[in-house]
Write an enzyme that holds these catalytic residues in place. Sequence first.
Site, short mmCIF file in Angstrom:
data_model
loop_
_atom_site.label_atom_id
_atom_site.label_comp_id
_atom_site.label_asym_id
_atom_site.label_seq_id
_atom_site.Cartn_x
_atom_site.Cartn_y
_atom_site.Cartn_z
N ASN A 184 -49.96 -22.87 119.40
CA ASN A 184 -50.34 -21.89 120.43
C ASN A 184 -50.67 -22.67 121.71
OD1 ASN A 184 -50.97 -19.10 118.80
ND2 ASN A 184 -51.42 -20.91 117.59
N HIS A 404 -50.15 4.25 127.01
CA HIS A 404 -50.29 2.79 127.03
C HIS A 404 -50.77 2.36 128.40
CE1 HIS A 404 -48.65 -1.48 127.20
NE2 HIS A 404 -49.58 -1.48 126.26
N HIS A 405 -51.87 1.59 128.42
CA HIS A 405 -52.42 1.01 129.65
C HIS A 405 -52.43 -0.50 129.51
CE1 HIS A 405 -54.97 4.87 130.62
NE2 HIS A 405 -53.70 5.01 130.92
N GLU A 406 -51.44 -1.17 130.04
CA GLU A 406 -51.50 -2.63 130.13
C GLU A 406 -52.19 -2.98 131.45
OE1 GLU A 406 -52.07 -6.07 129.89
OE2 GLU A 406 -50.89 -5.46 128.14
N GLU A 475 -55.87 -7.46 122.84
CA GLU A 475 -56.34 -8.65 123.56
C GLU A 475 -57.81 -8.57 123.98
OE1 GLU A 475 -52.12 -8.22 123.68
OE2 GLU A 475 -53.39 -7.14 125.08
N GLU A 493 -56.61 -4.96 118.37
CA GLU A 493 -55.71 -6.02 117.92
C GLU A 493 -56.57 -7.25 117.66
OE1 GLU A 493 -51.62 -8.10 119.51
OE2 GLU A 493 -53.35 -7.97 120.84
N GLU A 499 -46.35 -8.56 115.89
CA GLU A 499 -45.47 -8.95 116.99
C GLU A 499 -45.03 -10.40 116.88
OE1 GLU A 499 -47.51 -8.38 120.66
OE2 GLU A 499 -49.24 -9.59 120.07
#
Length: 695
Positions: A184, A404-406, A475, A493, A499
């Site tokens: 990562n 969906h709110h990114e 996140e 999450e 994903e």
Amino acid sequence: MAFMIATASIVQAEELASPDGNLVLKFGIDGGRPTYALTFKHKDVIKKSGLGLEAEGFSLRKDFSLVKSERTTFDETWTPVWGEVAKIRNHYNELAVTLRQNDKDAIMIVRFRLYDDGMGLRYEFPVQKNLVYFIIKEEYTEFAMTGDHTAFWIPGDYDTQEYDYTESRLSEIRGLMKGAITENSSQTPFSDTGVQTALMMKTDDGLYINLHEAALVDYSCMSLELDDKTLTFRSWLTPDAKGKKGYMQTPCHSPWRTVIVSDDARDILASHLTLNLNEPCAYDDVSWIKPVKYVGVWWEMITGKSTWAYTNDFPSVQLGVTDYTKATPNGMHGANNANVRRYIDFAAEHGFDQVLVEGWNIGWEDWFGNSKDYVFDFTTPYPDFDIKALNEYATSKGVKLMMHHETSSSVRNYERHIDKAYQLMKQYGYNSVKSGYVGDIIPRGEYHYGQWMVNHYLYAVKKAAEYKIMVNAHEAVRPTGLCRTYPNLIGNESARGTEYEAFGGNKPFHTTILPFTRLIGGPMDYTPGIFETDVANVNPNNTSRVRSTLAHQLALYLTMYSPLQMAADLPENYEKRLDAFRFIKDVAIDWDDSKYLEAEPGDYITVARKAKGTGNWFVGGIADENGHTSHLTLDFLEPGKQYTATIYADADDAHYDKNPKAYTISNKKVTSKTKLLLKAAPGGGYAISIIENVK
């Protein structure tokens, strides 16, 4: 019904036992510093460990004297809005020690609660003359381990938990940290021995120990820094942009620091300690909070088959205004009217509640990595997404759309627009939102897990409740049981999810660890149900492979508990295997009871759950890369009744890498006396629906 009994005394050492007597806490003051130790069935769990904090300008971990101690016993049974069980018992013995820091003449209370399954402790600072405002430099809660335990860990990080887990001895963490980080490489661990909670460990003499925190409110998220010479962990708080660890004003308190312990791994999974250490539900009306099973326009973007952005040819968005009349679609935008209708039709045909649509709103063409303050407005759709018509179409089919709110981690921008965004949702009948916090935080220099962001996540949840909206935050900081108090926080999450199967894959044992770590704090939106395990068959340019069998994917609906469950694959991949898809349609998402039948972290988990308000049970079992054989007795079924079991299992030649899509389906009449021999392939599993026969 709850009851309380309280006593007070003034002594220099204290001892407290759990209600069943198996756990014993010893508290004392050693040279002016508060300490504690914990045993389970006469075995040391935590050796004598220090307590306290360092504030700017003074210390709150030395020069203490004991003022008084108070004991309380508490016992109640409460009803969760949704959950693994219909009722939860909250039974503990409590010790609150009031301490005076002599140099500052300040009062600090250390409160301990002992349950049969573990311990919680926290620091409290009442209203007082000599301590009003203070800034935390660091917290020094220690957890001194009794040996070189086996641990299941991810690196300490202020911004993400999206790591694969490493299994190692505590003494090996420093040497293995670099390899864990390399996988990562975009992330920034804070040290070479720091790890995140929830941390799962197993001792050589058979104890299972879990370290975490509960009720994280107005405080920085805690990681753990290991002294690998003494094998002692201490709390390590996430700093803010100035390096400060927390801003406090009395009266105030820390979150609970938790230790869950047992000699049976199943007890760790069944523990409700994290929830019990949170406050009761804050809402009078919870009728609008409902578990959700959904599909969505998501996996096709994750795999690269389609895109979030309507086109990549737009000019930069300036203050939310762009001339879209000159745009030329690139033909790959996933959230287009025709494609969304296809998902709505699929959801309606197969009985799903909602359809998630990502990439519906302007801003995706100019967001990632650009550190833009004003990026999304959360209300303006792309030209090929007719929000009014699509919601009318979904409503006509008995389906809701999921918003969906990114935020792109421009948190100031999200708070700027949040009321209008929720008002738009109410206007069109949306009742749940998946929010995202990808990228570096704005205000710049803040971290995802610092006090400022912890407060923002809860602000968004409480603001959503004003509009009767449920929140699934991605996140965000990992959960700490706040879903008891704010049950519209229906999912998170905050870990490495499905994903990553399209980004090179997760380790085969990943989902046998997550229930012991990430799920200790609350449910995860893991997005299971991938049937096409060869991602190249979705997008020829993506060579990733899902590292599990198809039967394992079915079992995840039981082993990865969540009231928010997605059938994450594409409709066409389910339509090829409707016989196996039947289980995803049938499996419940809210439960009256749960029985953990087998468990070993990193190896296997088997759980049976009773569907809410029915006599039906569902069983899921998963295994790591070594496979597992289960000998199950169905004695959790009601005696004297007959049931029909439909068993979805790995075929004899199934294998997560060599033959992942090989499965069998069989039917069997069963009772509470039935015994089943079931084999999970390497990376495999099985799922069983057990339906009560009605005469």
